[in-house]
Design a protein around this motif. Structure first.
Motif, PDB file in Angstrom:
ATOM      1  N   LYS A 275     -32.339 -37.967  50.887  1.00 45.60           N
ATOM      2  CA  LYS A 275     -31.023 -38.002  51.509  1.00 45.60           C
ATOM      3  C   LYS A 275     -29.965 -38.243  50.441  1.00 45.60           C
ATOM      4  O   LYS A 275     -30.232 -38.831  49.396  1.00 45.60           O
ATOM      5  N   THR A 276     -28.762 -37.789  50.725  1.00 45.37           N
ATOM      6  CA  THR A 276     -27.670 -37.936  49.776  1.00 45.37           C
ATOM      7  C   THR A 276     -26.403 -38.321  50.522  1.00 45.37           C
ATOM      8  O   THR A 276     -26.232 -37.995  51.697  1.00 45.37           O
ATOM      9  N   ILE A 285     -30.961 -33.550  52.413  1.00 46.59           N
ATOM     10  CA  ILE A 285     -30.356 -32.583  51.496  1.00 46.59           C
ATOM     11  C   ILE A 285     -30.386 -31.160  52.042  1.00 46.59           C
ATOM     12  O   ILE A 285     -29.666 -30.300  51.513  1.00 46.59           O
ATOM     13  N   TYR A 292     -20.167 -29.190  50.360  1.00 44.27           N
ATOM     14  CA  TYR A 292     -20.678 -30.297  49.536  1.00 44.27           C
ATOM     15  C   TYR A 292     -20.279 -30.136  48.068  1.00 44.27           C
ATOM     16  O   TYR A 292     -19.689 -31.036  47.472  1.00 44.27           O
ATOM     17  N   TYR A 296     -17.305 -32.323  46.085  1.00 46.31           N
ATOM     18  CA  TYR A 296     -17.639 -33.213  44.972  1.00 46.31           C
ATOM     19  C   TYR A 296     -16.890 -32.812  43.702  1.00 46.31           C
ATOM     20  O   TYR A 296     -16.442 -33.669  42.933  1.00 46.31           O
ATOM     21  N   TYR A 368     -28.052 -32.437  45.894  1.00 45.61           N
ATOM     22  CA  TYR A 368     -27.991 -33.902  45.845  1.00 45.61           C
ATOM     23  C   TYR A 368     -27.400 -34.296  44.498  1.00 45.61           C
ATOM     24  O   TYR A 368     -27.145 -33.443  43.648  1.00 45.61           O
ATOM     25  N   ASN A 369     -27.156 -35.585  44.297  1.00 44.78           N
ATOM     26  CA  ASN A 369     -26.576 -36.088  43.048  1.00 44.78           C
ATOM     27  C   ASN A 369     -25.218 -35.470  42.738  1.00 44.78           C
ATOM     28  O   ASN A 369     -24.890 -35.189  41.591  1.00 44.78           O
ATOM     29  N   GLU A 448     -22.095 -40.543  46.038  1.00 44.37           N
ATOM     30  CA  GLU A 448     -23.171 -40.931  45.123  1.00 44.37           C
ATOM     31  C   GLU A 448     -22.650 -41.840  44.017  1.00 44.37           C
ATOM     32  O   GLU A 448     -21.586 -41.594  43.441  1.00 44.37           O
ATOM     33  N   TYR A 451     -26.903 -42.741  40.570  1.00 41.05           N
ATOM     34  CA  TYR A 451     -28.131 -42.147  41.100  1.00 41.05           C
ATOM     35  C   TYR A 451     -29.247 -42.087  40.063  1.00 41.05           C
ATOM     36  O   TYR A 451     -30.406 -41.950  40.414  1.00 41.05           O
ATOM     37  N   HIS A 513     -28.119 -48.651  45.061  1.00 37.36           N
ATOM     38  CA  HIS A 513     -27.900 -47.389  45.747  1.00 37.36           C
ATOM     39  C   HIS A 513     -28.850 -47.321  46.929  1.00 37.36           C
ATOM     40  O   HIS A 513     -29.551 -48.280  47.237  1.00 37.36           O
TER      41      HIS A 513
END
Length: 587
Positions: A275-276, A285, A292, A296, A368-369, A448, A451, A513
């Motif tokens: 998950k993110t 994800i 997304y 970001y 993710y990230n 995030e 991470y 986190h």
């Protein structure tokens, strides 16, 4: 007509930022400062949680070569075989000869790749906007946390970004030299850059796409149907160079050649249980909104870069309106005031920004990230911002010197603010967010954070130094790490050993986190930046001390008994003063 590569998209000589000699001197000074920063700080960065397996992958690739191509464990190792091994081969190959601890060597090498990427960014911006734009582009990228701070620990992403920006530079040079046959130096550089990109990630096919579209556009804009035929011999040589580098650094991709397409398919559809965070929501994800990646990107760019992008947009709109109003303008391409050569030169930069964003939005891949997997978009975005800043400064200066000076001061103020944020976050610059979300404090818990869990290095050192002031234990302390054990044990020393279960641990080291926030125990040390807790050490030694339980009756414990004087201790927290609250004394 041959388009002279010296004309490019640069502003007129009278509008350039100072003399070329002064701009070159400024460039050298900036690169010297960045090099000094790398040498002085590369030891400050913690181990990312991917590095142990990445280094093993490099060792397995070396073993394949050393065995005469029979030891194929590298081709089955986790999912690392889906990546090129250029960086990991170099790291593993030179490790025995470098007088540095393994991970410090990897971080220095990664920063070296990042430095090469800065040079490529400077070359690209200089080609398009002159020496002034080149200096500005390097400064902007250096204060972008997801590049300047990530280049020590993102050992796949930053080297790939460096290879991609050099690919973009040579594609731009290729476009500038047409319709004449491009120089061998340009074509060989293009082959090496694309080969290195493919030797790191299959995403290097983006560069091949940019090249193909640029060539197709040249045939249309220059009205030269035989252009491809004339360029084919040199394109083949560049392609062979790229394939050779890819084959050496990523042998799985050509054994058989269809593996390259397998890797493309794997990254388009891969998914696993992770998950993110996105705007306060913790999502799987494979269920992320299509926005997304661009979201970001928007909140991770520093304010000065956003300022440059807005300035460039305003400048382009103003120039277009001015030209369209001019009575001498004819219909068609002339209405823009741009020649086909100018459009060709701008096309690779536009593709490098728009295509990855469009792919992320339209295909909606599992991500993710944050923007880690699209970090290679940052150099071209930064180049565009530098062109906007320099172009707007000169346009305003031509109207009024005071307006140009005010614009420059505003840009300088934003730059210094961004630099101060990275100074306060060091060595966790990569978590920086801009003020669209309230800066890093406003983004904390909504997007995030650390991470990579790289803050565990500082937490581990705080625990080690604290225990060195105590009497050595009869047996090693047991520690549980909410991350990869090596991220803490590398710095803890022989007094500590790792255990899996939190219940068995004397100390728990956690990065703050998702999944690591609920560790029990008394607070012992906390790693903080800008008032935010990045990592913590929890002390559970009291849990393991033998305690006599007083006799109890129906009315509860007999507090008059001697044992009734023992204090009640909560193992699920405690006041901040219960242990030495250690935070690095960095501004």
């Amino acid at each position: 007509m041959t388009f002279s590569p010296t004309s490019d998209l640069r502003v007129a000589p009278s509008a350039r930022l100072g003399s070329p000699s002064l701009a070159r001197l400024a460039s050298l000074a900036v690169f010297a400062a960045v090099a000094a920063f790398i040498v002085l700080t590369f030891r400050d960065y913690g181990i990312s949680n991917d590095e142990p397996v990445q280094h093993t992958y490099g060792q397995l690739l070396l073993a394949w070569y050393a065995s005469g191509f029979t030891d194929d464990r590298a081709f089955h190792y986790i999912n690392l075989y889906l990546y090129g091994g250029l960086f990991d081969l170099i790291a593993a190959g030179f490790e025995p000869y470098v007088p540095l601890p393994l991970y410090e060597w990897r971080h220095l090498l990664a920063a070296g790749f990042g430095f090469v990427g800065l040079i490529g960014t400077w070359r690209l911006a200089t080609r398009l906007g002159g020496e002034g734009a080149g200096v500005v582009a390097v400064l902007l990228l250096a204060v972008t946390g997801m590049y300047g701070g990530a280049m020590f620990t993102h050992t796949k992403d930053v080297p790939f970004a460096a290879a991609m920006v050099w690919s973009l530079y040579f594609i731009t040079a290729f476009a500038g030299e047409m319709p004449a046959v491009p120089r061998w130096r340009t074509m060989l550089g293009l082959g090496v850059a694309i080969g290195c990109a493919l030797g790191l990630r299959v995403g290097g096919v983006f560069a091949v796409l940019y090249l193909a579209v640029t060539l197709g556009a040249a045939m249309l804009l220059l009205r030269d149907a035989r252009l491809f035929v004339r360029l084919l011999p040199r394109l083949l040589v560049a392609g062979l160079v790229a394939l050779a580098i890819m084959a050496v650094t990523w042998p799985w991709s050509l054994l058989p050649p269809t593996n390259l397409f397998k890797a493309l398919g794997a990254f388009s559809h891969f998914s696993f249980d992770l998950k993110t965070l996105i705007n306060g929501q913790l999502l799987p994800i494979d269920q992320l909104p299509a926005t997304y990646m661009p979201e970001y990107l928007l909140i991770k760019l520093p304010e000065v870069t956003l300022f440059g992008l807005l300035a460039g947009l305003a400048l382009a709109a103003w120039a277009l309106v001015t030209r369209l109003r001019a009575p001498r303008i004819r219909a068609g391409l002339a209405a823009t005031g741009l020649s086909p050569q100018h459009l060709l030169l701008a096309l690779p930069l536009a593709l490098a920004i728009l295509v990855p964003v469009a792919v992320a939005v339209l295909t909606d891949p599992p991500l993710y990230n944050g923007i880690r997997h699209f970090l290679f978009v940052l150099p071209p975005v930064t180049v565009l911002a530098s062109l906007g800043l320099v172009g707007a400064f000169h346009a305003l200066s031509r109207q009024a010197r005071l307006a140009g000076a005010a614009f420059a001061l505003a840009a300088l103020g934003l730059f210094l603010f961004n630099a101060s944020v990275l100074w306060r976050l060091h060595p966790y610059e990569y978590v920086a967010y801009n003020q669209l979300v309230g800066g890093t404090p406003g983004a904390w818990g909504r997007f995030e954070g650390d991470y990579w869990s790289s803050s565990l290095r500082e937490a581990a050192l705080a625990l080690r130094h604290g225990m060195e002031r105590e009497k050595p234990p009869a047996h090693p302390y047991k520690v549980s790490v909410c991350a990869e054990d090596v991220q803490a044990l590398t710095y803890l020393g022989p007094r500590f050993e790792a255990v899996e279960d939190w219940e068995d641990a004397d100390f728990i080291l956690t990065a703050r986190h998702v999944g690591c926030d609920a560790a029990p125990g008394l607070p012992y040390a906390t790693v903080r930046r800008m008032g935010l807790a990045f990592a913590s050490v929890r002390d559970q030694r009291l849990r393991h001390m033998p305690v006599e339980v007083p006799d109890q009756d129906d009315d509860g414990p007999d507090l008059s008994a001697p044992d009734g004087d023992a204090p009640v201790v909560s193992q699920n927290g405690g006041p901040q003063g219960a242990g030495p609250q250690v935070a690095k004394a960095k501004p």
